[in-house]
Design a protein around this motif. Structure first.
Motif, PDB file in Angstrom:
ATOM      1  N   ALA A   1       0.837  -1.209   0.000  1.00 33.54           N
ATOM      2  CA  ALA A   1       0.000   0.000   0.000  1.00 33.54           C
ATOM      3  C   ALA A   1       0.867   1.253   0.000  1.00 33.54           C
ATOM      4  CB  ALA A   1      -0.927  -0.006   1.209  1.00 33.54           C
ATOM      5  N   ALA A   2       1.921   1.261   0.819  1.00 25.51           N
ATOM      6  CA  ALA A   2       2.833   2.406   0.867  1.00 25.51           C
ATOM      7  C   ALA A   2       3.674   2.489  -0.398  1.00 25.51           C
ATOM      8  CB  ALA A   2       3.736   2.304   2.101  1.00 25.51           C
ATOM      9  N   ALA A   3       4.072   1.323  -0.931  1.00 22.73           N
ATOM     10  CA  ALA A   3       4.927   1.308  -2.124  1.00 22.73           C
ATOM     11  C   ALA A   3       4.194   1.863  -3.334  1.00 22.73           C
ATOM     12  CB  ALA A   3       5.413  -0.105  -2.403  1.00 22.73           C
ATOM     13  N   THR A   4       2.910   1.517  -3.491  1.00 25.25           N
ATOM     14  CA  THR A   4       2.159   2.058  -4.623  1.00 25.25           C
ATOM     15  C   THR A   4       1.990   3.567  -4.502  1.00 25.25           C
ATOM     16  OG1 THR A   4       0.100   1.489  -3.464  1.00 25.25           O
ATOM     17  CG2 THR A   4       0.877  -0.049  -5.146  1.00 25.25           C
ATOM     18  N   PHE A   5       1.931   4.058  -3.267  1.00 25.84           N
ATOM     19  CA  PHE A   5       1.880   5.505  -3.050  1.00 25.84           C
ATOM     20  C   PHE A   5       3.232   6.131  -3.399  1.00 25.84           C
ATOM     21  CE2 PHE A   5       2.523   9.304  -0.501  1.00 25.84           C
ATOM     22  CZ  PHE A   5       1.324   9.975  -0.604  1.00 25.84           C
ATOM     23  N   GLY A   6       4.299   5.545  -2.876  1.00 29.21           N
ATOM     24  CA  GLY A   6       5.630   6.110  -3.085  1.00 29.21           C
ATOM     25  C   GLY A   6       6.092   6.044  -4.520  1.00 29.21           C
ATOM     26  N   VAL A   7       5.775   4.948  -5.218  1.00 31.19           N
ATOM     27  CA  VAL A   7       6.257   4.783  -6.588  1.00 31.19           C
ATOM     28  C   VAL A   7       5.642   5.823  -7.520  1.00 31.19           C
ATOM     29  CG1 VAL A   7       4.495   3.182  -7.510  1.00 31.19           C
ATOM     30  CG2 VAL A   7       6.871   2.975  -8.240  1.00 31.19           C
ATOM     31  N   SER A   8       4.505   6.372  -7.136  1.00 33.00           N
ATOM     32  CA  SER A   8       3.865   7.378  -7.988  1.00 33.00           C
ATOM     33  C   SER A   8       4.652   8.688  -8.030  1.00 33.00           C
ATOM     34  CB  SER A   8       2.430   7.647  -7.505  1.00 33.00           C
ATOM     35  OG  SER A   8       2.433   8.229  -6.218  1.00 33.00           O
ATOM     36  N   PHE A   9       5.629   8.848  -7.135  1.00 31.55           N
ATOM     37  CA  PHE A   9       6.441  10.063  -7.146  1.00 31.55           C
ATOM     38  C   PHE A   9       7.798   9.856  -7.815  1.00 31.55           C
ATOM     39  CE2 PHE A   9       3.373  10.890  -3.816  1.00 31.55           C
ATOM     40  CZ  PHE A   9       3.056  12.226  -4.022  1.00 31.55           C
ATOM     41  N   VAL A  10       8.123   8.625  -8.166  1.00 32.89           N
ATOM     42  CA  VAL A  10       9.401   8.345  -8.827  1.00 32.89           C
ATOM     43  C   VAL A  10       9.558   9.135 -10.133  1.00 32.89           C
ATOM     44  CG1 VAL A  10      10.780   6.548  -9.951  1.00 32.89           C
ATOM     45  CG2 VAL A  10       9.712   6.099  -7.733  1.00 32.89           C
ATOM     46  N   PRO A  11       8.517   9.228 -10.983  1.00 29.94           N
ATOM     47  CA  PRO A  11       8.679   9.975 -12.233  1.00 29.94           C
ATOM     48  C   PRO A  11       9.065  11.443 -12.056  1.00 29.94           C
ATOM     49  CG  PRO A  11       6.740   8.587 -12.354  1.00 29.94           C
ATOM     50  CD  PRO A  11       7.203   8.540 -10.931  1.00 29.94           C
ATOM     51  N   TRP A  12       8.770  12.011 -10.879  1.00 34.47           N
ATOM     52  CA  TRP A  12       9.162  13.410 -10.657  1.00 34.47           C
ATOM     53  C   TRP A  12      10.679  13.561 -10.714  1.00 34.47           C
ATOM     54  CZ3 TRP A  12       5.922  17.520 -10.453  1.00 34.47           C
ATOM     55  CH2 TRP A  12       4.562  17.260 -10.271  1.00 34.47           C
ATOM     56  N   VAL A  13      11.400  12.534 -10.321  1.00 34.97           N
ATOM     57  CA  VAL A  13      12.861  12.590 -10.343  1.00 34.97           C
ATOM     58  C   VAL A  13      13.384  12.533 -11.777  1.00 34.97           C
ATOM     59  CG1 VAL A  13      14.974  11.467  -9.544  1.00 34.97           C
ATOM     60  CG2 VAL A  13      12.940  11.485  -8.074  1.00 34.97           C
TER      61      VAL A  13
ATOM     62  N   LEU B   1      12.666  17.653 -15.176  1.00 33.38           N
ATOM     63  CA  LEU B   1      13.495  18.539 -15.992  1.00 33.38           C
ATOM     64  C   LEU B   1      12.991  18.595 -17.429  1.00 33.38           C
ATOM     65  CD1 LEU B   1      17.072  17.642 -14.691  1.00 33.38           C
ATOM     66  CD2 LEU B   1      15.703  19.656 -14.167  1.00 33.38           C
ATOM     67  N   LEU B   2      12.572  17.451 -17.947  1.00 32.95           N
ATOM     68  CA  LEU B   2      12.019  17.428 -19.301  1.00 32.95           C
ATOM     69  C   LEU B   2      10.732  18.243 -19.360  1.00 32.95           C
ATOM     70  CD1 LEU B   2      11.973  16.422 -22.203  1.00 32.95           C
ATOM     71  CD2 LEU B   2      10.891  14.304 -21.385  1.00 32.95           C
TER      72      LEU B   2
ATOM     73  N   LEU C   1       5.471  15.986 -16.200  1.00 33.12           N
ATOM     74  CA  LEU C   1       5.621  16.503 -17.556  1.00 33.12           C
ATOM     75  C   LEU C   1       4.742  17.720 -17.811  1.00 33.12           C
ATOM     76  CD1 LEU C   1       5.805  13.165 -19.574  1.00 33.12           C
ATOM     77  CD2 LEU C   1       7.665  14.797 -19.200  1.00 33.12           C
ATOM     78  N   ILE C   2       3.608  17.832 -17.092  1.00 28.83           N
ATOM     79  CA  ILE C   2       2.709  18.961 -17.357  1.00 28.83           C
ATOM     80  C   ILE C   2       2.672  20.001 -16.241  1.00 28.83           C
ATOM     81  CG2 ILE C   2       1.275  17.447 -18.768  1.00 28.83           C
ATOM     82  CD1 ILE C   2      -0.889  17.614 -16.596  1.00 28.83           C
ATOM     83  N   HIS C   3       3.129  19.620 -15.022  1.00 29.21           N
ATOM     84  CA  HIS C   3       3.033  20.579 -13.908  1.00 29.21           C
ATOM     85  C   HIS C   3       3.853  21.857 -14.137  1.00 29.21           C
ATOM     86  CE1 HIS C   3       2.108  21.862  -9.833  1.00 29.21           C
ATOM     87  NE2 HIS C   3       3.371  22.207  -9.709  1.00 29.21           N
ATOM     88  N   PRO C   4       5.077  21.780 -14.704  1.00 28.13           N
ATOM     89  CA  PRO C   4       5.790  23.035 -14.994  1.00 28.13           C
ATOM     90  C   PRO C   4       5.001  23.949 -15.929  1.00 28.13           C
ATOM     91  CG  PRO C   4       7.322  21.210 -15.044  1.00 28.13           C
ATOM     92  CD  PRO C   4       5.950  20.605 -14.948  1.00 28.13           C
TER      93      PRO C   4
ATOM     94  N   LEU D   1      12.549  31.315 -17.958  1.00 34.03           N
ATOM     95  CA  LEU D   1      13.213  30.221 -17.234  1.00 34.03           C
ATOM     96  C   LEU D   1      12.311  29.566 -16.196  1.00 34.03           C
ATOM     97  CD1 LEU D   1      16.694  31.883 -16.624  1.00 34.03           C
ATOM     98  CD2 LEU D   1      16.313  29.789 -17.929  1.00 34.03           C
ATOM     99  N   LEU D   2      11.119  30.133 -15.995  1.00 35.63           N
ATOM    100  CA  LEU D   2      10.293  29.711 -14.870  1.00 35.63           C
ATOM    101  C   LEU D   2       9.921  28.231 -14.938  1.00 35.63           C
ATOM    102  CD1 LEU D   2       8.818  30.423 -12.286  1.00 35.63           C
ATOM    103  CD2 LEU D   2       6.866  31.204 -13.653  1.00 35.63           C
ATOM    104  N   GLY D   3       9.540  27.747 -16.123  1.00 30.75           N
ATOM    105  CA  GLY D   3       9.160  26.338 -16.246  1.00 30.75           C
ATOM    106  C   GLY D   3      10.279  25.404 -15.832  1.00 30.75           C
ATOM    107  N   ARG D   4      11.516  25.731 -16.253  1.00 31.64           N
ATOM    108  CA  ARG D   4      12.647  24.872 -15.925  1.00 31.64           C
ATOM    109  C   ARG D   4      13.016  24.950 -14.450  1.00 31.64           C
ATOM    110  NH1 ARG D   4      16.259  27.042 -20.713  1.00 31.64           N
ATOM    111  NH2 ARG D   4      14.583  28.582 -20.719  1.00 31.64           N
ATOM    112  N   VAL D   5      12.934  26.149 -13.875  1.00 25.39           N
ATOM    113  CA  VAL D   5      13.238  26.285 -12.448  1.00 25.39           C
ATOM    114  C   VAL D   5      12.195  25.547 -11.609  1.00 25.39           C
ATOM    115  CG1 VAL D   5      13.463  27.925 -10.540  1.00 25.39           C
ATOM    116  CG2 VAL D   5      14.484  28.457 -12.759  1.00 25.39           C
ATOM    117  N   VAL D   6      10.927  25.649 -12.011  1.00 23.33           N
ATOM    118  CA  VAL D   6       9.865  24.890 -11.335  1.00 23.33           C
ATOM    119  C   VAL D   6      10.186  23.402 -11.370  1.00 23.33           C
ATOM    120  CG1 VAL D   6       7.453  24.140 -11.497  1.00 23.33           C
ATOM    121  CG2 VAL D   6       8.009  26.570 -11.666  1.00 23.33           C
ATOM    122  N   SER D   7      10.616  22.924 -12.540  1.00 24.51           N
ATOM    123  CA  SER D   7      10.887  21.488 -12.689  1.00 24.51           C
ATOM    124  C   SER D   7      12.085  21.045 -11.856  1.00 24.51           C
ATOM    125  CB  SER D   7      11.117  21.143 -14.163  1.00 24.51           C
ATOM    126  OG  SER D   7      12.326  21.691 -14.644  1.00 24.51           O
ATOM    127  N   VAL D   8      13.133  21.867 -11.794  1.00 25.94           N
ATOM    128  CA  VAL D   8      14.320  21.508 -11.011  1.00 25.94           C
ATOM    129  C   VAL D   8      13.986  21.446  -9.524  1.00 25.94           C
ATOM    130  CG1 VAL D   8      16.625  22.253 -10.283  1.00 25.94           C
ATOM    131  CG2 VAL D   8      15.984  22.383 -12.689  1.00 25.94           C
TER     132      VAL D   8
END
Length: 400
Positions: free
Chosen positions: A43-55, A59-60, A115-118, A340-347
């Motif tokens: 249950a915790a792993a499925t929650f945590g794995v959903s944040f892996v793509p942020w890493v 930047l993309l 990919l879309i939050h920035p 530069l705002l989108g890239r700084v947000v992503s970093v």
């Protein structure tokens, strides 16, 4: 010609719709997993794995936001999420749990946000005037926080009465409707990105430029490090909240979600007064002190296990946490050039979100190996308090 205010309305309307779906998803997945396996770890792993793509994709996402049509990026992301949610429903319909496929689908769905939050964050300055940045961020947080009250109650009721799969179907439809709302946004200025192999080189150069700029801005970078430790601590507890309430304390799902809703009241209060607080105090002062207070409030969870008490304390924690978010978003928008705002947000998101899977995994592992929730809460509250003290001593705390 539409006013900037009406243009921003399409953005927050889309955010409102998709956030309703997100709440259904957040509640449905752990409850489905717990009902099928009874495992705190999964249950915790499925929650945590959903944040892996942020890493990997933040930047993309930032480079895309600074080079391509933000409106198209937002719409495309929601449509892709619709398809992945359909795939997730098919996987969960199987009698036997295939965790490899489940984690893969969750990773795909979770890849949409970085990919879309920035684009979402960096389009706001194009829709509202500079003096309205704090108000716009407060509106977004107010929506988010209102749903943190209503979302658990609504989601918990739907999951309890209609089942987790129904909740996921509603999440799927929310992505579709959010895409339609985004069609009302104004056309973006035409960009002329390179074609073929030049696209890759352009994106890589932009990523490097955005990363260098972010690391050189000591105040902004210090803030992202503060959130790195804050998110680690927060998700040690948050990823295991449903397990704690339903399996450890033996509360029914509706009592657990009622406590979550009480917690949302504090978040809502922060959204309503956040712009006034941001206007009155220094950003560094607010960010460091609200983090310390959120950490100390977390430790209050050790004193009582009554679900109403837990909800009240969650409200206190979320109030300080959301003052953090409004302050930091406004600080970025005021100090970072638009190009530069989108890239700084992503970093900054990549840095601050990198610890979420680790915190979720650690909390779940401690519980799986017999440690009580007392240990998890004690660690979470202590780490968050220390993160605030560290921020106070950093360039962020000295920001004027």
């Amino acid at each position: 010609m539409q006013s900037k205010h009406s243009n921003f309305s399409y953005l927050w309307l889309s955010f409102l719709i998709s956030s309703v779906g997100d709440w259904l998803y957040k509640l449905a997945i752990p409850i489905i997993i717990l009902n099928k396996t009874g495992s705190a770890y999964h249950a915790a792993a499925t929650f945590g794995v959903s944040f892996v793509p942020w890493v990997f994709f933040s930047l993309l996402g930032g480079s895309l936001a600074d080079n391509y049509d933000k409106k198209k990026i937002l719409i495309s992301g929601n449509l892709f999420a619709t398809l992945v949610c359909l795939m997730l429903l098919e996987i969960l319909s199987a009698q036997e749990s295939n965790f490899s496929l489940l984690y893969a689908a969750i990773l795909l769905l979770a890849s949409v946000d970085p990919l879309i939050h920035p684009s979402f964050q960096s389009i706001i300055p194009e829709l509202v005037r500079p003096e309205k940045f704090a108000s716009a961020n407060a509106i977004i947080q107010t929506i988010d926080n209102t749903l943190s009250i209503l979302g658990p109650l609504l989601g918990g009721s739907i999951v309890t009465m209609l089942g987790g799969r129904t909740a996921l179907w509603l999440d799927l439809f929310s992505f579709m409707i959010a895409s339609l709302a985004l069609l009302g946004l104004p056309r973006q200025k035409k960009t002329h990105p390179k074609k073929g192999a030049g696209i890759f080189l352009q994106l890589m150069n932009d990523i490097v430029e955005g990363a260098k700029y972010s690391f050189q801005q000591k105040v902004i970078f210090s803030g992202s490090l503060m959130f790195l430790f804050t998110n680690f601590a927060l998700n040690m507890f948050e990823a295991n909240f449903i397990f704690y309430m339903t399996k450890s304390l033996h509360y029914p799902v509706l009592d657990a979600t009622f406590a979550m809703s009480l917690g949302g009241c504090g978040a809502l209060a922060a959204g309503l007064v956040g712009d006034k607080i941001v206007a009155r105090f220094r950003a560094g002062f607010l960010l460091s002190n609200s983090t310390i207070l959120a950490g100390l409030s977390t430790l209050l969870l050790l004193l009582n296990t009554n679900y109403i008490y837990i909800g009240v304390i969650l409200g206190l924690i979320s109030f300080f946490g959301n003052i953090n978010v409004i302050t930091y978003f406004t600080l970025r928008q005021r100090t970072i050039p638009k190009k530069l705002l989108g890239r700084v947000v992503s970093v900054t998101l990549m840095i601050s979100y990198a610890s979420i899977p680790v915190g979720s995994w650690l909390g779940g592992s401690l519980l799986e190996h017999g440690q009580p929730m007392f240990t998890v809460i004690l660690l979470a509250g202590s780490i968050r308090t220390l993160a605030g003290i560290g921020a106070k001593l950093s360039p962020l705390g000295k920001e004027k």
